[in-house]
Design a protein around this motif. Structure first.
Motif, mmCIF file in Angstrom:
data_model
loop_
_atom_site.group_PDB
_atom_site.id
_atom_site.type_symbol
_atom_site.label_atom_id
_atom_site.label_comp_id
_atom_site.label_asym_id
_atom_site.label_seq_id
_atom_site.Cartn_x
_atom_site.Cartn_y
_atom_site.Cartn_z
ATOM 1 N N ALA A 224 -3.989 -15.733 -15.277
ATOM 2 C CA ALA A 224 -3.149 -16.919 -15.096
ATOM 3 C C ALA A 224 -2.312 -16.870 -13.827
ATOM 4 C CB ALA A 224 -2.221 -17.083 -16.306
ATOM 5 N N GLU A 225 -2.058 -15.669 -13.313
ATOM 6 C CA GLU A 225 -1.234 -15.533 -12.113
ATOM 7 C C GLU A 225 -1.656 -14.294 -11.347
ATOM 8 O OE1 GLU A 225 2.958 -14.032 -10.401
ATOM 9 O OE2 GLU A 225 1.686 -13.106 -11.928
ATOM 10 N N VAL A 226 -1.627 -14.388 -10.033
ATOM 11 C CA VAL A 226 -1.883 -13.252 -9.145
ATOM 12 C C VAL A 226 -0.696 -13.137 -8.197
ATOM 13 C CG1 VAL A 226 -3.294 -12.389 -7.240
ATOM 14 C CG2 VAL A 226 -4.405 -13.354 -9.271
ATOM 15 N N ALA A 227 -0.154 -11.937 -8.080
ATOM 16 C CA ALA A 227 1.008 -11.751 -7.210
ATOM 17 C C ALA A 227 0.832 -10.511 -6.344
ATOM 18 C CB ALA A 227 2.284 -11.624 -8.039
ATOM 19 N N HIS A 228 1.406 -10.574 -5.157
ATOM 20 C CA HIS A 228 1.508 -9.409 -4.284
ATOM 21 C C HIS A 228 3.006 -9.178 -4.039
ATOM 22 C CE1 HIS A 228 -2.733 -10.460 -3.529
ATOM 23 N NE2 HIS A 228 -2.864 -9.162 -3.341
ATOM 24 N N ILE A 229 3.481 -8.001 -4.401
ATOM 25 C CA ILE A 229 4.902 -7.675 -4.413
ATOM 26 C C ILE A 229 5.151 -6.518 -3.449
ATOM 27 C CG2 ILE A 229 6.819 -6.926 -5.888
ATOM 28 C CD1 ILE A 229 5.015 -7.983 -8.268
ATOM 29 N N VAL A 230 6.221 -6.600 -2.679
ATOM 30 C CA VAL A 230 6.553 -5.561 -1.700
ATOM 31 C C VAL A 230 8.010 -5.156 -1.877
ATOM 32 C CG1 VAL A 230 6.750 -4.971 0.750
ATOM 33 C CG2 VAL A 230 4.857 -6.403 -0.042
ATOM 34 N N MET A 231 8.250 -3.835 -1.958
ATOM 35 C CA MET A 231 9.601 -3.294 -2.082
ATOM 36 C C MET A 231 9.741 -2.056 -1.207
ATOM 37 S SD MET A 231 9.800 -3.502 -6.235
ATOM 38 C CE MET A 231 8.031 -3.151 -6.320
ATOM 39 N N ARG A 232 10.965 -1.765 -0.781
ATOM 40 C CA ARG A 232 11.240 -0.525 -0.070
ATOM 41 C C ARG A 232 10.956 0.657 -0.985
ATOM 42 N NH1 ARG A 232 16.982 -0.680 3.048
ATOM 43 N NH2 ARG A 232 16.756 1.544 2.557
ATOM 44 N N ALA A 233 10.172 1.624 -0.494
ATOM 45 C CA ALA A 233 9.790 2.752 -1.340
ATOM 46 C C ALA A 233 10.970 3.649 -1.693
ATOM 47 C CB ALA A 233 8.698 3.577 -0.652
ATOM 48 N N ASP A 234 12.013 3.681 -0.839
ATOM 49 C CA ASP A 234 13.152 4.545 -1.141
ATOM 50 C C ASP A 234 14.066 3.943 -2.193
ATOM 51 O OD1 ASP A 234 14.063 2.498 0.520
ATOM 52 O OD2 ASP A 234 15.501 3.774 1.573
ATOM 53 N N ARG A 235 13.765 2.724 -2.647
ATOM 54 C CA ARG A 235 14.579 2.096 -3.688
ATOM 55 C C ARG A 235 13.805 1.890 -4.984
ATOM 56 N NH1 ARG A 235 17.967 -2.629 -0.410
ATOM 57 N NH2 ARG A 235 19.337 -1.198 0.727
ATOM 58 N N VAL A 236 12.647 2.543 -5.100
ATOM 59 C CA VAL A 236 11.772 2.292 -6.251
ATOM 60 C C VAL A 236 11.322 3.603 -6.881
ATOM 61 C CG1 VAL A 236 9.589 1.290 -7.025
ATOM 62 C CG2 VAL A 236 10.927 0.127 -5.293
ATOM 63 N N GLU A 237 11.340 3.637 -8.195
ATOM 64 C CA GLU A 237 10.746 4.735 -8.949
ATOM 65 C C GLU A 237 9.818 4.126 -9.990
ATOM 66 O OE1 GLU A 237 12.757 6.921 -12.401
ATOM 67 O OE2 GLU A 237 12.980 8.339 -10.738
#
Length: 245
Positions: A224-237
């Motif tokens: 139903a939905e396709v997304a491409h998500i981008v985040m800073r790697a130093d703020r993600v676990e």
């Protein structure tokens, strides 16, 4: 020289956010030329250990809040839909209230590329509603995403109106309003070097990569939905439980 400065930063002798000695002081301490100092600082910048600002100098990179992305975060949106709570999986990840959350948005109607069409399981050229978002907490950019929906599903509905964003309950609530209940979500993360546009939008310091996630949202066997998500790697676990029982 770079090895010694790296050791000091990692050992806490140069605390996060504090200034390193000036170029002249480093030249005197290590008995090296200015070019050697600049090369060492450039190396530490490329590793993400230091940042340089005009008028301030070079300082150890500050510790930033880490966002925990766990596999159960989308269940939070289901709870929000059922309870009417103001929030999304993003606010749950960030552990912030609705008032701290804002986003920039840009909606476009475009034909699906071959790659996007394959993720949806439709023919290339199928019309898509492409929604570009920049998510913020307390005004600070945290995440970029492009969320895509089949145009025939959303055309003329409140979901297609950018003025309705941010939408409490996020995609889960939006699809539910159209009569679709999400049954599963597939995510494929990868780490890469950020683009120039991502560096600018997310204020990414030198040497910091991004986490890029491709997401497919399923209703039964249908995407139903396709997304491409981008985040800073130093703020993600990333924190996923794989239950094999």
């Amino acid at each position: 020289m770079a090895d010694e400065l790296r050791r000091r930063i990692e050992a806490g002798a140069v605390p996060a956010g504090s200034l390193l000695p000036s170029e002249s002081a480093l030249m005197a301490e290590f008995s090296v030329a200015r070019g050697t100092v600049r090369d060492a600082l450039a190396l530490l910048r490329s590793e993400g250990l230091v940042m340089t600002e005009v008028g301030r100098g070079t300082y150890a990179r500050p510790i930033v809040p880490v966002r925990r992305l766990a596999s159960e975060r989308y269940r939070k949106e289901l709870e929000q839909v059922r309870s009417g709570e103001l929030g999304t999986s993003f606010t749950a990840d960030q552990q912030v209230g609705w008032s701290a959350y804002s986003l920039d948005r840009d909606f476009r109607e475009v034909p699906a590329s071959e790659a996007v069409a394959e993720l949806f399981g439709v023919e290339p050229g199928t019309m898509i509603l492409e929604r570009h978002f920049l998510f913020r907490t307390h005004g600070v950019p945290q995440q970029m995403s492009v969320s895509r929906l089949l145009l025939e599903m959303v055309s003329g509905t409140p979901v297609a109106d950018p003025e309705n964003e941010p939408w409490p309950g996020g995609n889960t609530s939006q699809l539910y309003s159209l009569g679709h209940t999400i049954t599963s979500i597939r995510e494929r993360p990868r780490w890469r070097i950020p683009t120039a546009a991502e560096i600018e939008a997310l204020r990414i310091p030198g040497g910091v990569p991004v986490v890029a996630i491709t997401r497919q949202t399923y209703v039964g066997d249908w995407v139903a939905e396709v997304a491409h998500i981008v985040m800073r790697a130093d703020r993600v676990e990333l924190d996923y439980l794989l239950d094999l029982t």
